[in-house]
Design a protein around this motif. Structure first.
Motif, PDB file in Angstrom:
ATOM      1  N   ARG A 105       3.004   1.310  -8.724  1.00 22.63           N
ATOM      2  CA  ARG A 105       2.006   1.200  -7.645  1.00 22.63           C
ATOM      3  C   ARG A 105       2.450   0.190  -6.600  1.00 22.63           C
ATOM      4  O   ARG A 105       2.354   0.434  -5.392  1.00 22.63           O
ATOM      5  CB  ARG A 105       0.642   0.790  -8.212  1.00 22.63           C
ATOM      6  CG  ARG A 105      -0.180   1.931  -8.743  1.00 22.63           C
ATOM      7  CD  ARG A 105      -1.609   1.498  -9.050  1.00 22.63           C
ATOM      8  NE  ARG A 105      -1.699   0.519 -10.117  1.00 22.63           N
ATOM      9  CZ  ARG A 105      -1.761   0.818 -11.414  1.00 22.63           C
ATOM     10  NH1 ARG A 105      -1.726   2.069 -11.820  1.00 22.63           N
ATOM     11  NH2 ARG A 105      -1.844  -0.137 -12.312  1.00 22.63           N
ATOM     12  N   SER A 142       5.412   1.584  -4.601  1.00 18.85           N
ATOM     13  CA  SER A 142       4.961   2.631  -3.679  1.00 18.85           C
ATOM     14  C   SER A 142       4.246   2.031  -2.474  1.00 18.85           C
ATOM     15  O   SER A 142       4.462   2.460  -1.335  1.00 18.85           O
ATOM     16  CB  SER A 142       4.035   3.614  -4.398  1.00 18.85           C
ATOM     17  OG  SER A 142       4.724   4.263  -5.445  1.00 18.85           O
ATOM     18  N   ALA A 143       3.402   1.038  -2.706  1.00 18.77           N
ATOM     19  CA  ALA A 143       2.671   0.391  -1.610  1.00 18.77           C
ATOM     20  C   ALA A 143       3.630  -0.322  -0.664  1.00 18.77           C
ATOM     21  O   ALA A 143       3.482  -0.244   0.563  1.00 18.77           O
ATOM     22  CB  ALA A 143       1.640  -0.588  -2.168  1.00 18.77           C
ATOM     23  N   SER A 199       6.839   0.364  -0.194  1.00 16.02           N
ATOM     24  CA  SER A 199       7.635   1.382   0.496  1.00 16.02           C
ATOM     25  C   SER A 199       6.834   1.997   1.641  1.00 16.02           C
ATOM     26  O   SER A 199       7.334   2.148   2.762  1.00 16.02           O
ATOM     27  CB  SER A 199       8.074   2.458  -0.502  1.00 16.02           C
ATOM     28  OG  SER A 199       8.850   3.439   0.129  1.00 16.02           O
ATOM     29  N   LEU A 200       5.584   2.339   1.374  1.00 18.75           N
ATOM     30  CA  LEU A 200       4.731   2.904   2.419  1.00 18.75           C
ATOM     31  C   LEU A 200       4.531   1.902   3.547  1.00 18.75           C
ATOM     32  O   LEU A 200       4.563   2.289   4.730  1.00 18.75           O
ATOM     33  CB  LEU A 200       3.386   3.337   1.831  1.00 18.75           C
ATOM     34  CG  LEU A 200       2.390   3.934   2.833  1.00 18.75           C
ATOM     35  CD1 LEU A 200       2.950   5.189   3.500  1.00 18.75           C
ATOM     36  CD2 LEU A 200       1.070   4.240   2.139  1.00 18.75           C
ATOM     37  N   GLY A 260      10.109   5.233  -7.508  1.00  8.80           N
ATOM     38  CA  GLY A 260       9.377   6.500  -7.462  1.00  8.80           C
ATOM     39  C   GLY A 260      10.248   7.671  -7.855  1.00  8.80           C
ATOM     40  O   GLY A 260       9.885   8.475  -8.722  1.00  8.80           O
ATOM     41  N   GLN A 302       0.240   8.713  -9.801  1.00  6.31           N
ATOM     42  CA  GLN A 302       0.679   7.672  -8.872  1.00  6.31           C
ATOM     43  C   GLN A 302       1.701   8.229  -7.881  1.00  6.31           C
ATOM     44  O   GLN A 302       1.626   7.963  -6.686  1.00  6.31           O
ATOM     45  CB  GLN A 302       1.279   6.479  -9.634  1.00  6.31           C
ATOM     46  CG  GLN A 302       1.878   5.413  -8.740  1.00  6.31           C
ATOM     47  CD  GLN A 302       0.933   4.904  -7.680  1.00  6.31           C
ATOM     48  OE1 GLN A 302      -0.227   4.603  -7.963  1.00  6.31           O
ATOM     49  NE2 GLN A 302       1.402   4.816  -6.448  1.00  6.31           N
ATOM     50  N   ASN A 303       2.651   9.013  -8.376  1.00  9.46           N
ATOM     51  CA  ASN A 303       3.650   9.587  -7.476  1.00  9.46           C
ATOM     52  C   ASN A 303       3.035  10.592  -6.510  1.00  9.46           C
ATOM     53  O   ASN A 303       3.426  10.655  -5.340  1.00  9.46           O
ATOM     54  CB  ASN A 303       4.790  10.221  -8.276  1.00  9.46           C
ATOM     55  CG  ASN A 303       5.717   9.182  -8.851  1.00  9.46           C
ATOM     56  OD1 ASN A 303       5.959   8.148  -8.255  1.00  9.46           O
ATOM     57  ND2 ASN A 303       6.235   9.443 -10.036  1.00  9.46           N
ATOM     58  N   ALA A 315       1.292   8.537  -3.801  1.00  7.85           N
ATOM     59  CA  ALA A 315       2.286   7.951  -2.892  1.00  7.85           C
ATOM     60  C   ALA A 315       2.877   9.020  -1.977  1.00  7.85           C
ATOM     61  O   ALA A 315       3.067   8.783  -0.780  1.00  7.85           O
ATOM     62  CB  ALA A 315       3.392   7.262  -3.699  1.00  7.85           C
ATOM     63  N   THR A 368       2.594   9.078   2.128  1.00 10.77           N
ATOM     64  CA  THR A 368       3.807   9.077   2.946  1.00 10.77           C
ATOM     65  C   THR A 368       3.814  10.266   3.897  1.00 10.77           C
ATOM     66  O   THR A 368       4.127  10.124   5.089  1.00 10.77           O
ATOM     67  CB  THR A 368       5.060   9.085   2.043  1.00 10.77           C
ATOM     68  OG1 THR A 368       5.011   7.937   1.185  1.00 10.77           O
ATOM     69  CG2 THR A 368       6.338   9.055   2.859  1.00 10.77           C
TER      70      THR A 368
END
Length: 195
Positions: A60, A63-64, A66-67, A104, A121-122, A125, A129
């Motif tokens: 998580r 991913s956060a 990266s976003l 991810g 979660q993936n 994300a 994105t």
């Protein structure tokens, strides 16, 4: 009674991300994690429950982050082509740093769809994105920088797929100029000024 060791959660999650990126979920041992995170085993389990709980929180967090990098690139006020290119190329990782891989992507490769929590979660994300790219592409259409008639959501999915491929290529040793040229070629399909 001894006081519990204090730690910064963001810092230890960053360290956990690096351990999982290097080893994968299954191969990352408790020892790898405790050494990499600088935490005692009891503290690690007290803070995150178990290895799976730690992995989900690390995923998580990854991913956060990266976003957030993508959104900064997309919203920097640059022309659409430049913004999309920057968002595609930010934070790809590289072949020299084994801990810079995409958590991810590695979780998708390792788990496929076998773990519902990891998949959820993936999926979340991925949707976020795609939405970020689609919003910037929609703006580009309005400003005449993206070919009229382009479906922003389909183009957003293309950007997510391309970014995933670029991350793998970077990890395999592709150079920055090669990665940039690949991104530019793909962007030429939707942007009026590319190539």
């Amino acid at each position: 009674m001894a006081r519990p060791v204090e730690y910064d959660r963001d810092t230890v999650l960053t360290q956990a991300i690096r351990v999982f990126a290097r080893h994968g979920y299954e191969a990352a041992s408790t020892r790898d994690l405790t050494e990499g995170m600088g935490m005692a085993r009891q503290s690690l389990y007290g803070a995150f429950g178990d290895k799976h709980g730690l992995f989900l929180e690390a995923l998580r967090s990854y991913s956060a982050r990266s976003l957030a990098q993508i959104q900064v690139a997309l919203n920097a006020g640059n022309p659409c082509l430049d913004a999309l290119e920057a968002a595609l190329l930010v934070g790809l990782g590289n072949a020299e740093d084994l801990e810079s891989g995409c958590l991810g992507l590695s979780s998708i490769m390792e788990f496929s769809r076998s773990d519902p929590d990891v998949s959820a979660q993936n999926d979340l994300a991925g949707r976020a994105t795609i939405a970020a790219f689609a919003a910037r592409i929609g703006q580009g259409i309005e400003e005449g920088e993206v070919t009229a008639g382009t479906d922003p959501n389909a183009a957003g999915r293309l950007m997510l797929t391309l970014r995933s491929g670029l991350k793998i290529a970077a990890r395999a040793g592709a150079t920055d100029p090669e990665l940039r040229a690949t991104a530019r070629l793909a962007l030429s399909a939707i942007c009026a000024r590319a190539g």
